[in-house]
Design a protein around this motif. Structure first.
Motif, mmCIF file in Angstrom:
data_model
loop_
_atom_site.group_PDB
_atom_site.id
_atom_site.type_symbol
_atom_site.label_atom_id
_atom_site.label_comp_id
_atom_site.label_asym_id
_atom_site.label_seq_id
_atom_site.Cartn_x
_atom_site.Cartn_y
_atom_site.Cartn_z
ATOM 1 N N ILE A 93 0.756 -1.313 -0.021
ATOM 2 C CA ILE A 93 0.033 -0.070 0.041
ATOM 3 C C ILE A 93 0.935 1.214 -0.055
ATOM 4 O O ILE A 93 1.618 1.630 0.805
ATOM 5 N N PRO A 94 0.684 2.138 -1.053
ATOM 6 C CA PRO A 94 1.640 3.264 -1.146
ATOM 7 C C PRO A 94 0.928 4.308 -0.184
ATOM 8 O O PRO A 94 -0.062 4.178 0.294
ATOM 9 N N LEU A 95 1.789 5.276 0.467
ATOM 10 C CA LEU A 95 1.570 6.130 1.482
ATOM 11 C C LEU A 95 1.700 7.660 1.051
ATOM 12 O O LEU A 95 2.958 7.830 0.677
ATOM 13 N N PHE A 96 0.972 8.269 1.543
ATOM 14 C CA PHE A 96 1.063 9.662 1.276
ATOM 15 C C PHE A 96 2.010 10.279 2.480
ATOM 16 O O PHE A 96 2.386 11.458 2.470
ATOM 17 N N LEU A 97 1.879 9.770 3.580
ATOM 18 C CA LEU A 97 2.474 9.974 4.671
ATOM 19 C C LEU A 97 3.756 9.010 5.172
ATOM 20 O O LEU A 97 3.542 7.782 5.166
ATOM 21 N N LYS A 115 8.376 13.963 8.157
ATOM 22 C CA LYS A 115 8.523 14.918 7.132
ATOM 23 C C LYS A 115 9.810 14.550 5.976
ATOM 24 O O LYS A 115 10.061 15.458 5.411
ATOM 25 N N LYS A 116 9.983 13.295 5.722
ATOM 26 C CA LYS A 116 11.165 12.836 4.678
ATOM 27 C C LYS A 116 10.317 13.108 3.378
ATOM 28 O O LYS A 116 9.158 12.815 3.102
ATOM 29 N N GLN A 142 3.096 14.305 -9.624
ATOM 30 C CA GLN A 142 2.645 13.356 -8.713
ATOM 31 C C GLN A 142 1.978 13.760 -7.564
ATOM 32 O O GLN A 142 2.664 14.721 -6.749
ATOM 33 N N PHE A 143 0.675 13.478 -7.302
ATOM 34 C CA PHE A 143 -0.107 13.876 -6.171
ATOM 35 C C PHE A 143 0.390 13.250 -4.821
ATOM 36 O O PHE A 143 0.233 12.142 -4.654
ATOM 37 N N LEU A 144 0.792 14.066 -3.922
ATOM 38 C CA LEU A 144 1.238 13.649 -2.621
ATOM 39 C C LEU A 144 2.450 12.621 -2.738
ATOM 40 O O LEU A 144 2.465 11.738 -1.943
ATOM 41 N N GLY A 145 3.367 12.575 -3.799
ATOM 42 C CA GLY A 145 4.154 11.554 -3.995
ATOM 43 C C GLY A 145 3.507 10.242 -4.270
ATOM 44 O O GLY A 145 4.363 9.215 -4.220
ATOM 45 N N LYS A 325 1.509 5.330 12.673
ATOM 46 C CA LYS A 325 2.840 5.559 12.238
ATOM 47 C C LYS A 325 2.790 4.603 10.747
ATOM 48 O O LYS A 325 2.523 3.334 10.893
ATOM 49 N N SER A 326 2.777 5.242 9.761
ATOM 50 C CA SER A 326 2.453 4.669 8.374
ATOM 51 C C SER A 326 2.557 3.330 8.052
ATOM 52 O O SER A 326 1.943 2.411 7.928
ATOM 53 N N VAL A 327 3.961 3.310 7.973
ATOM 54 C CA VAL A 327 4.791 1.955 7.447
ATOM 55 C C VAL A 327 4.495 0.745 8.560
ATOM 56 O O VAL A 327 4.231 -0.320 7.972
ATOM 57 N N GLU A 328 4.589 1.161 9.539
ATOM 58 C CA GLU A 328 4.195 -0.007 10.683
ATOM 59 C C GLU A 328 3.028 -0.391 11.029
ATOM 60 O O GLU A 328 2.410 -1.515 11.335
#
Length: 387
Positions: A93-97, A115-116, A142-145, A325-328
């Motif tokens: 799942i790609p993450l905007f955060l 803020k990376k 690209q929107f929000l990366g 915490k998005s990734v985890e």
């Protein structure tokens, strides 16, 4: 034949300028660079934030041409140099955060606001200042990366969550934004307590997820508020104990809620993105300990706060991506869905192909959808990308 290291030609819904219908174009997606991952997008939700920036009301400039979409799921096609946590074939799942895991914010349990590459992704580009999507030699931002309204996209490896391979991508894509945001606003940010009273203002996908979070936390009274009564039955399915339409009352909604609860709710969650509704949410909470969480998104409009409301012991908080915490945390939310501890199917009212993306925005604006999912590939069962 492997596509790793090659430019991929595919379909994307391109916004050439604000307010104009999205156009399905044949675009080119470049290979990932250092610490980047290229993904085959299988499914993407259509979020209200996409609409806000597309129609120009999401003040805070975004460059055009632009590929929207930020709530998605897919398969890793290839990885760039120095990527160690992902491999071709991974379900993601790609993450905007992002969650880089190294900055002081990632190391602090009090926030999820890593803020990376933040400034770059907000400007529509990746770490090197360019986008990986182009059309006939012209850069497409690209929107929000993320840019998930494209069959392939490239994201930073710090903005990607690896999930279990058996998760249905057309369902769990919703955990990339809306459902996670609303559910986490209740669980993580408000920290709703057992036997408490709650009001959720705005019953779109985010608001319904907030209702679900309030119920999961053990709230005994959950009041849904919306001007569209068609949403009330769905809100009750998610856990609302009663619903209120502000248009059915002569008094402001905050006064209605205070009267209904004999002093105000313990928790109010604003899920509209309207400063006026934010103020009403705060004023609907009980003095002494009431907590208001602003969940709805707006960038530049001021919110009016009566200082006395704060002095009397209320707490006003904001949340971004529900405090996760998005990734985890996103993989854990996928597990909760797979274990039937979290609803997702019930949010989905339409599944459309990419060439009907404008119909999804129409459903959103006329109130006939909760979440429309776009299937990026014409076949129903999209095979994994070839490693």
């Amino acid at each position: 034949m492997t596509t790793a290291g090659q430019v991929i030609k595919c379909k994307a819904a391109v916004a050439w300028e604000p307010g104009k219908p999205l156009s399905i174009e044949d675009v080119e997606v470049s290979p990932p660079k250092v610490h980047e991952v290229r993904i085959k997008i299988v499914a993407t939700g259509v979020c209200h934030t996409d609409w806000e920036y597309w129609n120009g009301s999401g003040v805070g400039t975004r460059p055009f041409p632009l590929v929207f979409g930020h709530e998605a799921a897919g398969i890793v096609e290839s990885v760039g140099p120095e990527v160690t946590k992902f491999s071709p074939g991974d379900t993601v799942i790609p993450l905007f955060l992002p969650q880089c895991g190294e900055c002081n914010r990632c190391r602090n349990p009090k926030t999820n606001l890593c803020k990376k590459n933040w400034d770059k992704t907000q400007a529509g580009v990746l770490a090197d200042g360019t986008s990986r999507i182009s059309y006939q030699g012209q850069q497409v931002y690209q929107f929000l990366g993320v840019s998930s309204f494209c069959q392939y996209t490239v994201v930073p490896d710090t903005s990607l969550a690896k999930i279990r391979s058996d998760a249905p991508l057309k369902k769990v894509c919703l955990l990339g934004c809306g459902v996670s945001t609303g559910y986490g606003a209740a669980i993580n940010t408000a920290k709703v307590e057992k036997d408490s009273s709650c009001a959720v203002l705005g019953l779109g996908a985010v608001g319904l997820a907030a209702v679900m979070g309030c119920k999961a936390a053990g709230a005994t009274r959950i009041i849904g508020v919306d001007i569209n009564p068609d949403k009330f039955m769905k809100a009750q399915q998610f856990g609302a104990t009663e619903c209120v339409n502000p248009r059915n009352h002569t008094k402001p909604i905050q006064e209605v809620l205070v009267d209904m609860t004999e002093g105000g709710v313990d928790y109010a969650l604003e899920c509209v993105g309207s400063p006026a509704v934010m103020s009403a949410a705060l004023e609907s909470t009980v003095d002494g300990w009431g907590t208001c969480v602003v969940v709805g998104w707006t960038e530049t409009e001021p919110m009016s706060v009566l200082v006395q409301k704060i002095l009397m012991g209320r707490t006003l908080k904001g949340t971004y991506f529900g405090g996760w915490k998005s990734v985890e945390d996103v993989p854990k939310l996928v597990d909760k869905y797979m274990n039937k501890e979290l609803k997702l199917d019930e949010f989905i009212t339409h599944i459309l192909p990419l060439d009907q993306i404008n119909k999804a925005f129409e459903y959103m604006t006329n109130g006939s959808s909760i979440r429309t999912v776009i299937s990026l590939w014409p076949d129903e069962a999209t095979p994994p990308a070839t490693p």
